[in-house]
Motif scaffolding. Structure first.
Motif, PDB file in Angstrom:
ATOM      1  N   ILE A   1      28.591  31.702  14.216  1.00  0.00           N
ATOM      2  CA  ILE A   1      27.932  31.870  15.507  1.00  0.00           C
ATOM      3  C   ILE A   1      27.740  33.348  15.844  1.00  0.00           C
ATOM      4  O   ILE A   1      26.800  33.694  16.557  1.00  0.00           O
ATOM      5  CB  ILE A   1      28.626  31.096  16.656  1.00  0.00           C
ATOM      6  CG1 ILE A   1      30.035  31.576  16.900  1.00  0.00           C
ATOM      7  CG2 ILE A   1      28.588  29.604  16.396  1.00  0.00           C
ATOM      8  CD1 ILE A   1      30.675  31.000  18.157  1.00  0.00           C
TER       9      ILE A   1
ATOM     10  N   CYS B   1      22.814  29.446  17.435  1.00  0.00           N
ATOM     11  CA  CYS B   1      24.047  28.652  17.400  1.00  0.00           C
ATOM     12  C   CYS B   1      25.052  29.186  18.422  1.00  0.00           C
ATOM     13  O   CYS B   1      25.746  28.409  19.085  1.00  0.00           O
ATOM     14  CB  CYS B   1      24.646  28.656  16.002  1.00  0.00           C
ATOM     15  SG  CYS B   1      23.582  27.868  14.774  1.00  0.00           S
ATOM     16  N   GLU B   2      25.118  30.502  18.581  1.00  0.00           N
ATOM     17  CA  GLU B   2      26.019  31.087  19.570  1.00  0.00           C
ATOM     18  C   GLU B   2      25.616  30.654  20.977  1.00  0.00           C
ATOM     19  O   GLU B   2      26.466  30.296  21.794  1.00  0.00           O
ATOM     20  CB  GLU B   2      26.023  32.608  19.474  1.00  0.00           C
ATOM     21  CG  GLU B   2      26.997  33.250  20.436  1.00  0.00           C
ATOM     22  CD  GLU B   2      27.107  34.743  20.256  1.00  0.00           C
ATOM     23  OE1 GLU B   2      28.179  35.271  20.603  1.00  0.00           O
ATOM     24  OE2 GLU B   2      26.151  35.379  19.786  1.00  0.00           O
TER      25      GLU B   2
END
Length: 56
Positions: A29, A35-36
Motif C-alpha cells: 500500500i 490501494c492505500e
C-alpha cells in the motif's frame, strides 16, 4: 471493486500477490496509492470497531 479480505496472500483492493501477508501488505500500500486510499477508507469505516484505534 469491493475489497476481498479472504486471502492474506493477495491485496484485498487490487488482488496483487503479496510477498507475505503482514509487512508485504504495508509495503504494497505504500507503493500503490490506489490501494492505500482503499485501505484508508476501509480503516475509517471500521475505526469505531477497534478500541484504541488502528496502527499502521
Amino acid at each position: 471493486m469491493a475489497p476481498t479480505w479472504n486471502d492474506p496472500d493477495h491485496c484485498p483492493f487490487c488482488e496483487a500477490e503479496l510477498p507475505n501477508p503482514g509487512a508485504g501488505f504495508v509495503d504494497h500500500i505504500d507503493d500503490h496509492p490506489t490501494c492505500e486510499s482503499g485501505f484508508e477508507t476501509w480503516r475509517r469505516n471500521v475505526a469505531d470497531d477497534m478500541h484504541g484505534g488502528w496502527a499502521k
